[in-house]
Structures are given as C-alpha cells and as structure tokens.
Design a protein around this motif. Structure first.
Motif, PDB file in Angstrom:
ATOM      1  N   LYS A 124     -38.369  -7.887  32.954  1.00 23.21           N
ATOM      2  CA  LYS A 124     -37.971  -6.582  32.440  1.00 23.21           C
ATOM      3  C   LYS A 124     -36.629  -6.120  33.007  1.00 23.21           C
ATOM      4  CE  LYS A 124     -42.708  -5.026  31.530  1.00 23.21           C
ATOM      5  NZ  LYS A 124     -43.744  -4.001  31.784  1.00 23.21           N
ATOM      6  N   GLN A 125     -36.397  -6.366  34.277  1.00 25.25           N
ATOM      7  CA  GLN A 125     -35.142  -5.910  34.879  1.00 25.25           C
ATOM      8  C   GLN A 125     -33.949  -6.627  34.256  1.00 25.25           C
ATOM      9  OE1 GLN A 125     -34.888  -3.232  37.074  1.00 25.25           O
ATOM     10  NE2 GLN A 125     -32.776  -3.476  36.363  1.00 25.25           N
ATOM     11  N   GLN A 126     -34.094  -7.913  33.967  1.00 24.96           N
ATOM     12  CA  GLN A 126     -32.997  -8.620  33.313  1.00 24.96           C
ATOM     13  C   GLN A 126     -32.726  -8.052  31.936  1.00 24.96           C
ATOM     14  OE1 GLN A 126     -33.446 -12.888  32.986  1.00 24.96           O
ATOM     15  NE2 GLN A 126     -31.534 -13.134  31.875  1.00 24.96           N
ATOM     16  N   LEU A 127     -33.770  -7.720  31.195  1.00 25.75           N
ATOM     17  CA  LEU A 127     -33.580  -7.105  29.884  1.00 25.75           C
ATOM     18  C   LEU A 127     -32.868  -5.765  30.004  1.00 25.75           C
ATOM     19  CD1 LEU A 127     -37.045  -7.945  28.293  1.00 25.75           C
ATOM     20  CD2 LEU A 127     -34.828  -8.830  27.533  1.00 25.75           C
ATOM     21  N   ILE A 128     -33.238  -4.983  31.006  1.00 24.67           N
ATOM     22  CA  ILE A 128     -32.579  -3.697  31.229  1.00 24.67           C
ATOM     23  C   ILE A 128     -31.097  -3.900  31.535  1.00 24.67           C
ATOM     24  CG2 ILE A 128     -32.427  -1.738  32.830  1.00 24.67           C
ATOM     25  CD1 ILE A 128     -35.510  -1.930  33.066  1.00 24.67           C
ATOM     26  N   ASP A 129     -30.810  -4.887  32.382  1.00 26.69           N
ATOM     27  CA  ASP A 129     -29.418  -5.137  32.769  1.00 26.69           C
ATOM     28  C   ASP A 129     -28.594  -5.685  31.611  1.00 26.69           C
ATOM     29  OD1 ASP A 129     -30.083  -4.304  35.310  1.00 26.69           O
ATOM     30  OD2 ASP A 129     -30.353  -6.336  36.103  1.00 26.69           O
ATOM     31  N   VAL A 130     -29.164  -6.594  30.827  1.00 21.70           N
ATOM     32  CA  VAL A 130     -28.416  -7.246  29.756  1.00 21.70           C
ATOM     33  C   VAL A 130     -28.304  -6.367  28.520  1.00 21.70           C
ATOM     34  CG1 VAL A 130     -28.446  -9.186  28.133  1.00 21.70           C
ATOM     35  CG2 VAL A 130     -28.975  -9.574  30.551  1.00 21.70           C
ATOM     36  N   VAL A 131     -29.414  -5.733  28.141  1.00 21.28           N
ATOM     37  CA  VAL A 131     -29.442  -4.987  26.884  1.00 21.28           C
ATOM     38  C   VAL A 131     -29.017  -3.536  27.075  1.00 21.28           C
ATOM     39  CG1 VAL A 131     -30.887  -4.260  24.947  1.00 21.28           C
ATOM     40  CG2 VAL A 131     -31.264  -6.490  26.020  1.00 21.28           C
ATOM     41  N   LYS A 132     -29.545  -2.887  28.091  1.00 26.69           N
ATOM     42  CA  LYS A 132     -29.295  -1.460  28.287  1.00 26.69           C
ATOM     43  C   LYS A 132     -28.223  -1.170  29.326  1.00 26.69           C
ATOM     44  CE  LYS A 132     -31.358   0.968  26.178  1.00 26.69           C
ATOM     45  NZ  LYS A 132     -31.109   1.361  24.758  1.00 26.69           N
ATOM     46  N   LEU A 133     -27.663  -2.219  29.915  1.00 26.57           N
ATOM     47  CA  LEU A 133     -26.629  -2.063  30.942  1.00 26.57           C
ATOM     48  C   LEU A 133     -27.076  -1.117  32.043  1.00 26.57           C
ATOM     49  CD1 LEU A 133     -23.394  -1.964  28.747  1.00 26.57           C
ATOM     50  CD2 LEU A 133     -24.651  -3.928  29.630  1.00 26.57           C
ATOM     51  N   GLY A 134     -28.361  -1.218  32.385  1.00 27.44           N
ATOM     52  CA  GLY A 134     -28.917  -0.444  33.489  1.00 27.44           C
ATOM     53  C   GLY A 134     -29.427   0.932  33.126  1.00 27.44           C
ATOM     54  N   LEU A 135     -29.209   1.378  31.882  1.00 26.57           N
ATOM     55  CA  LEU A 135     -29.596   2.734  31.495  1.00 26.57           C
ATOM     56  C   LEU A 135     -31.040   2.784  30.989  1.00 26.57           C
ATOM     57  CD1 LEU A 135     -26.344   3.969  29.737  1.00 26.57           C
ATOM     58  CD2 LEU A 135     -27.191   4.584  31.998  1.00 26.57           C
ATOM     59  N   ALA A 136     -31.956   2.353  31.825  1.00 27.56           N
ATOM     60  CA  ALA A 136     -33.379   2.365  31.499  1.00 27.56           C
ATOM     61  C   ALA A 136     -34.147   2.073  32.770  1.00 27.56           C
ATOM     62  CB  ALA A 136     -33.706   1.335  30.422  1.00 27.56           C
ATOM     63  N   SER A 137     -35.452   2.272  32.718  1.00 29.21           N
ATOM     64  CA  SER A 137     -36.330   1.940  33.837  1.00 29.21           C
ATOM     65  C   SER A 137     -37.474   1.083  33.315  1.00 29.21           C
ATOM     66  CB  SER A 137     -36.876   3.206  34.508  1.00 29.21           C
ATOM     67  OG  SER A 137     -37.594   3.994  33.572  1.00 29.21           O
TER      68      SER A 137
ATOM     69  N   GLY B  13     -29.072  -3.009  16.042  1.00 29.01           N
ATOM     70  CA  GLY B  13     -27.749  -3.613  16.056  1.00 29.01           C
ATOM     71  C   GLY B  13     -27.602  -4.705  17.097  1.00 29.01           C
ATOM     72  N   ALA B  14     -26.497  -4.633  17.858  1.00 28.53           N
ATOM     73  CA  ALA B  14     -26.205  -5.649  18.867  1.00 28.53           C
ATOM     74  C   ALA B  14     -27.245  -5.664  19.975  1.00 28.53           C
ATOM     75  CB  ALA B  14     -24.814  -5.413  19.449  1.00 28.53           C
ATOM     76  N   ASP B  15     -27.876  -4.521  20.238  1.00 27.30           N
ATOM     77  CA  ASP B  15     -28.943  -4.481  21.247  1.00 27.30           C
ATOM     78  C   ASP B  15     -30.066  -5.446  20.867  1.00 27.30           C
ATOM     79  OD1 ASP B  15     -27.594  -2.609  22.673  1.00 27.30           O
ATOM     80  OD2 ASP B  15     -29.110  -1.034  22.510  1.00 27.30           O
ATOM     81  N   GLY B  16     -30.433  -5.467  19.592  1.00 29.38           N
ATOM     82  CA  GLY B  16     -31.488  -6.350  19.143  1.00 29.38           C
ATOM     83  C   GLY B  16     -31.127  -7.804  19.301  1.00 29.38           C
ATOM     84  N   THR B  17     -29.871  -8.128  19.016  1.00 33.60           N
ATOM     85  CA  THR B  17     -29.418  -9.517  19.169  1.00 33.60           C
ATOM     86  C   THR B  17     -29.479  -9.953  20.617  1.00 33.60           C
ATOM     87  OG1 THR B  17     -27.940  -9.236  17.264  1.00 33.60           O
ATOM     88  CG2 THR B  17     -27.504 -11.091  18.751  1.00 33.60           C
ATOM     89  N   ARG B  18     -28.969  -9.115  21.517  1.00 29.58           N
ATOM     90  CA  ARG B  18     -28.982  -9.471  22.947  1.00 29.58           C
ATOM     91  C   ARG B  18     -30.414  -9.567  23.466  1.00 29.58           C
ATOM     92  NH1 ARG B  18     -24.953  -5.617  23.050  1.00 29.58           N
ATOM     93  NH2 ARG B  18     -26.284  -4.098  24.107  1.00 29.58           N
ATOM     94  N   PHE B  19     -31.261  -8.652  23.018  1.00 31.94           N
ATOM     95  CA  PHE B  19     -32.648  -8.679  23.458  1.00 31.94           C
ATOM     96  C   PHE B  19     -33.321  -9.979  23.012  1.00 31.94           C
ATOM     97  CE2 PHE B  19     -36.140  -5.939  25.037  1.00 31.94           C
ATOM     98  CZ  PHE B  19     -37.214  -6.759  24.730  1.00 31.94           C
TER      99      PHE B  19
ATOM    100  N   LEU C 107     -39.932  -6.346  17.882  1.00 34.25           N
ATOM    101  CA  LEU C 107     -39.298  -5.451  18.854  1.00 34.25           C
ATOM    102  C   LEU C 107     -39.003  -4.140  18.150  1.00 34.25           C
ATOM    103  CD1 LEU C 107     -37.795  -4.864  21.581  1.00 34.25           C
ATOM    104  CD2 LEU C 107     -35.739  -5.751  20.451  1.00 34.25           C
ATOM    105  N   TRP C 108     -39.527  -3.047  18.673  1.00 31.57           N
ATOM    106  CA  TRP C 108     -39.233  -1.743  18.081  1.00 31.57           C
ATOM    107  C   TRP C 108     -39.350  -0.696  19.191  1.00 31.57           C
ATOM    108  CZ3 TRP C 108     -40.958  -1.212  12.328  1.00 31.57           C
ATOM    109  CH2 TRP C 108     -40.026  -0.405  11.640  1.00 31.57           C
ATOM    110  N   GLY C 109     -39.695   0.505  18.865  1.00 31.58           N
ATOM    111  CA  GLY C 109     -39.797   1.538  19.887  1.00 31.58           C
ATOM    112  C   GLY C 109     -40.389   2.809  19.324  1.00 31.58           C
TER     113      GLY C 109
END
Length: 586
Positions: A349-362, A430-436, A475-477
């Motif tokens: 999960k932390q890698q996903l936060i760092d790669v996709v959200k650039l740290g803006l998540a918990s 968008g690009a978030d989905g691709t990176r995820f 993947l959704w939310g």
C-alpha cells in the motif's frame, strides 16, 4: 451520502449545507441544534468558521455576478436522482435539489429545506418545520406534500439508486400542514442525519405522472425542476452542464450568476484550461500540484476528505447471481478467501501511495474511515506486505504453476490460469489509473497472479460492474457520507441485485450486524457492532482498500474569491457551501 468517486480526490462532505452569509467575508449561521435521540451524542456547534486567511489572496474588490467554470474529466452518468452513481452527477443533483437538512464541512447537521426539527421522546418520530417561501424552479410552491410524496414514492419502489436505503424502516410520512412534515420510524434509527440529508426532495407535480417504477427510473429528467440554489439551463451529455443561479432562493441565493461544468478528454487538457483561464476550478492530478503552486494566479488547496480508493473483487457465488441482469463471469479463484488474503499480502500500500498519490494519502483499512471518529477501528490488524507469505498461502491452497510460465493455475485445472481482468474508470482516474495498474501488476506477478488491464470509461465500467458482475477485479473508489455505516450497506446481500453491491459479497452474520446497528442509538453498543463488521470485512477481503486520499482542488485566485474553507472540516470547494458564497474578483 456515498457516491462513486471522481478522479484524484474525491467526494468531501456527504450533503453540503448552504451557509447564510452577511456582506463581506463569508459568514455562517448557527442554527439551534435539534434535540437528540436518547443515547445520541450531545449536540455540537454547527457553524464553520470563516475561511482561513490563507485560503485567498490579499483582499480584493468583490462584486456579484459572473460565471464560474469547473473542469471535469468525466460526465454525469444520469440526471435522474434514482439512477445516478457517479460523483459528477451528485454534485449537480445537490445544487439543483434540496434535502430536508444538510451537513456542514464538519459533518454536523444544519438546516436546508427544514428550518428546524425535533424528535419525540420515543426517539422514533421526527417533526420538520419547512422554510416558507420555498418554490420549485417552475414557480410552483413547494409544500410538505412534496416531501411526503418523495419519501412515499421511493419507499414504494424496489430500487432508487443510492437513495432507496435512506427510506427504509419508515413507518409513515405525514404532512399535518403545508410547512410541517412528520416522519415516524418503526424503531429508533442511528443514522438520521445521513438519512434526512441524503434524499433530494422531488416535485410531486412532475414525478406523480409516472405509473410505475420503470417509468420513473427511465425518466431522463433533462429539465431538472428542483428547489435548490441553481437551476438547470443547458445540458449537453459528455460536453457540459450549465446551471443558472436562483437569485430569489429562500435560503441562500448565490452571488454568482452561473456555474458551468465542462468535460475534458484528459487531465492534461483540463490542467491547461486552468492555466489559460478557460476554467476556474479543477481537481488536479497530484503530478501537477507543484507546478500549479508556482503559478501566481492559481491557488491549490489540500485538505481532508471522507474518501477511499478500493480494489474490488468479484466474489459473487452462482446462487447469488442476479437473475435478470447478472452475468457473474468472475474468476472462480476470487471466490476463495485464501486467494484474496494472499493478494492482500502481495499489495504494498505504501508503494502505491508513493507512486500513484505522490504521498497525498494514508494506508486504508476498510469502509469506515478515520474521519468517522471513534467508529473507525484503528486497531484493526491489516495484512502486512509479505510476498513470501502470499506465495505460501497460495502454495498451501493448491494454486501451483505447473507449466513454469510464472502464472499459477486453479487446483486440478491447469487450463485455468490465475489471469485476472483488471479495469478502472479511465475518464475519472486518468494517469493515476495507469500508474496504479502498472504498479499493482508488478506486485501481484510476484505471487504468480497476472493482470490483464482493461481501462473503461465510467459508464461502461458501471455496466460490467453492477449488477452484471461481468469482471474479475476493478479499481474504483467511494466518497462516504457522514455516518460511519454509510458504506457498510454496500456489502449486504440485499444490495447484490440493486447495482449498489460491487463485490457480490454475501454473509448472513454481516447482514444481521448491519440491521442491528441501524437501530442501535447507544454509541458504545453501536461502535461494538461496527467494529465487528469491520473485522469481518478484513477477514473476508471482498475489498482491498489501498489508501484514503486527501482532497485536492485548484482554483484561479484572480477570478473568484470567498471560498469557504474550514481547517477543521473537509475540503469541498466545488460544493454548494462555497458556490453560493463566492464572488468575482475585480
């Protein structure tokens, strides 16, 4: 109330309040708190503070009028309140329609159509006094009969989208006079704020023409006759929605003249439109936040949100497949809880936060979030990122890689490899989905599971998701409502055929706990029930919640001012709380 998320951030408050303003900087009214049901939490102040000084540039001359242009990368899925699921529709519907009450940025109940309300000593009967002077956008007076009609109509339907659940357990709805509504429940109900704020009141003289549920749900509702502070002016599907201000609104007439939601084909085009001044407010991808912050005319706000991103497993059992709409083509391995637990261990999960959200998540845990306070099970034990453990679980369960291609197969059936279809809403993420997708694919491949990535636009994804269950992993939310159980009902068995359930998950114990917490108003007793439900979800893994995102919004500080920002509340610049208050900068 819940809604499926738009890209990057996400739904903030469930149903935002209209805040009364005096001249000058935005101010908020402080209504008398309604009496609480026995065992409920004491009332708290409902007014949000005036915007923080950092929220706007130095004071500039303000005036009324102007057209606010909001950029989005996805369009509303419907204008019919009984059919919508996407947040892009939510924000329009709750600008055009009013509900009995609303919630402010701190998720506290405040007046909307009802100016005051009270509950009887039995904790089951609620009385609402409506504002006088409320009217529909076609000029017809709005009365208590419209409220009664709305609730009774929805009650009589088998389905009414995300709203139907808010009308359960109601024994009767009455209108003793044109400005009084009485709602009596069968029992005490815990989530009354969300129930009363989650039902848009519909005009009887428009909706009574429908003789069947099917007719009502097929109604396109293009004119959207509501009673809110904005009225529908023009709608071009997939292009834009134009709303005009109701200057004589009974509660909060907007200061601006119009708001236009414009749909862009991708994030890059939307961000460029903000830079050039073609739009005034967007939800930017995290990758451009720093560059936007360097633009002197643009301000970026980052704040709290009641939102989550979820990895959805199709766990529908054949006996639960909806008979009318279900296809239920999910990979059979996903119905094995051991496979889902192994994939949870294989998810960093932390890698996903760092790669996709650039740290803006918990890191996420479940469908109840930290913003839900004491009902959030903070001590819940998550699945540690441990690829070795993931492989061990799959080995012991008999999922072997017999041909040595790196992909495991079903036990006893080497012709059925663990190759899973993986989709996400391309127009929303968008690009978030691709990176995820790229990051998760690499993680799960280490456990011998391969993803076949299939991006789909949100409308197409809805059609394969629910209630068709024609997918493996999505993947959704969600953006959650104010009540801690606002998303928990999604996992109940009764929601499988309605299009609300995404996973097809069914557990009688979970269902019983959900029904019990609905009528438990003692805080400690209800918390215990909610904790048990969260523990069951963690054990059974119908979802993996990779993270809880933060809200990010960017606006042109040289165009509009007066945005309502509460440092102790959620961030919701595109909600009606701000849209009735902002003024153009001159």
């Amino acid at each position: 109330m819940p809604a499926r998320l738009w890209s990057h951030v996400i739904m903030a408050a469930a149903i935002a309040a209209m805040l009364l303003a005096a001249c000058g900087a935005p101010q908020t009214s402080t209504p008398s708190a309604p009496p609480q049901a026995e065992g409920a939490a004491p009332a708290e102040p409902t007014a949000a503070p005036a915007p923080d000084a950092a929220a706007t540039d130095a004071p500039q001359t303000a005036t009324s009028g102007g057209t606010l242009r909001i950029g989005r990368t996805a369009a509303p899925d419907s204008l019919n309140p009984g059919v919508w699921y996407l947040a892009e529709a939510y924000e329009i519907i709750f600008l055009v329609y009013d509900s009995l009450i609303a919630t402010n940025l701190r998720n506290q109940a405040v007046p909307q159509l009802a100016r005051e309300w009270s509950v009887a000593e039995d904790g089951k009967t609620w009385t609402f006094k409506l504002h006088e002077g409320a009217k529909w956008h076609d000029g017809t007076p709005l009365t208590a009969e419209d409220v009664v009609f709305t609730y009774q109509m929805i009650q009589g339907f088998d389905s009414f989208g995300l709203i139907k659940d808010y009308t359960t357990l109601i024994e009767r709805v009455e209108a003793p006079d044109p400005t009084t509504v009485v709602i009596a429940f069968e029992d005490t109900v815990a989530n009354t704020d969300e129930r009363f704020s989650g039902v848009p009141i519909l005009p009887k003289h428009i909706w009574e023409q429908f003789e069947s549920e099917q007719e009502a749900l097929e109604f396109e509702n293009l004119e959207m006759i509501g009673s809110g502070p904005f009225r529908m002016a023009e709608y071009r599907p997939g292009e834009f929605t134009r709303l005009t201000a109701v200057k004589d609104h009974y509660l909060s007439p907007p200061k601006i003249d119009e708001v236009i939601y414009r749909v862009f084909g991708n994030d890059d085009a939307m961000v460029q439109a903000l830079r050039t001044g073609e739009v005034d407010l967007i939800i930017p991808p995290e990758t451009v936040i720093r560059t936007l912050q360097n633009d002197p005319n643009i301000r970026v706000e980052i704040g709290d949100a009641l939102s989550l991103t979820d990895i959805i497993f199709n766990v529908t059992e054949p006996e639960n497949c909806p008979p009318e709409d279900g296809q239920c083509t999910g990979h059979p391995a996903l119905r094995d809880v051991r496979v889902r637990q192994a994939l949870a261990h294989a998810t960093d999960k932390q890698q996903l936060i760092d790669v996709v959200k650039l740290g803006l998540a918990s890191p996420g845990l479940g469908l109840v979030m930290p913003g839900h306070g004491e009902a959030f099970h903070a001590e819940l034990q998550d699945y540690a990122y441990d690829v070795a453990r993931a492989n061990q679980i799959l080995d012991e369960a008999g999922y072997a890689d017999t041909d040595g291609d790196g992909v495991r197969e079903m036990p006893g059936d080497p012709s059925r490899p663990l190759r899973l279809r993986f989709s996400y809403p391309s127009d929303q993420f968008g690009a978030d989905g691709t990176r995820f997708a790229e990051t998760l694919s690499a993680m799960w491949r280490e456990a011998g599971v391969e993803l076949n990535v299939q991006p789909l636009e949100a409308d197409a994804l809805t059609s394969v998701c629910c209630p068709a269950f024609d997918f493996d992993v999505i993947l959704w939310g969600w953006g959650a409502g104010v009540d801690p159980a606002s998303l928990l009902y999604i996992l109940t068995t009764e929601q499988i055929p309605t299009g609300v359930s995404e996973t097809g998950y069914s557990n009688p114990e979970y269902d019983a706990l959900y029904e019990q917490q609905l009528v438990t108003v003692d805080r400690e007793q209800r918390k215990e029930l909610l904790f048990k439900m969260q523990e069951i979800i963690m054990r059974d893994v119908p979802y993996i919640i990779p993270y809880y995102g933060q809200a990010v919004e960017a606006y042109r500080a040289d165009r509009f001012q007066g945005w309502v920002i509460d440092p102790e509340g959620v961030l919701a610049l595109s909600d009606r709380i701000s849209l009735v208050e902002i003024t153009p900068v001159q």
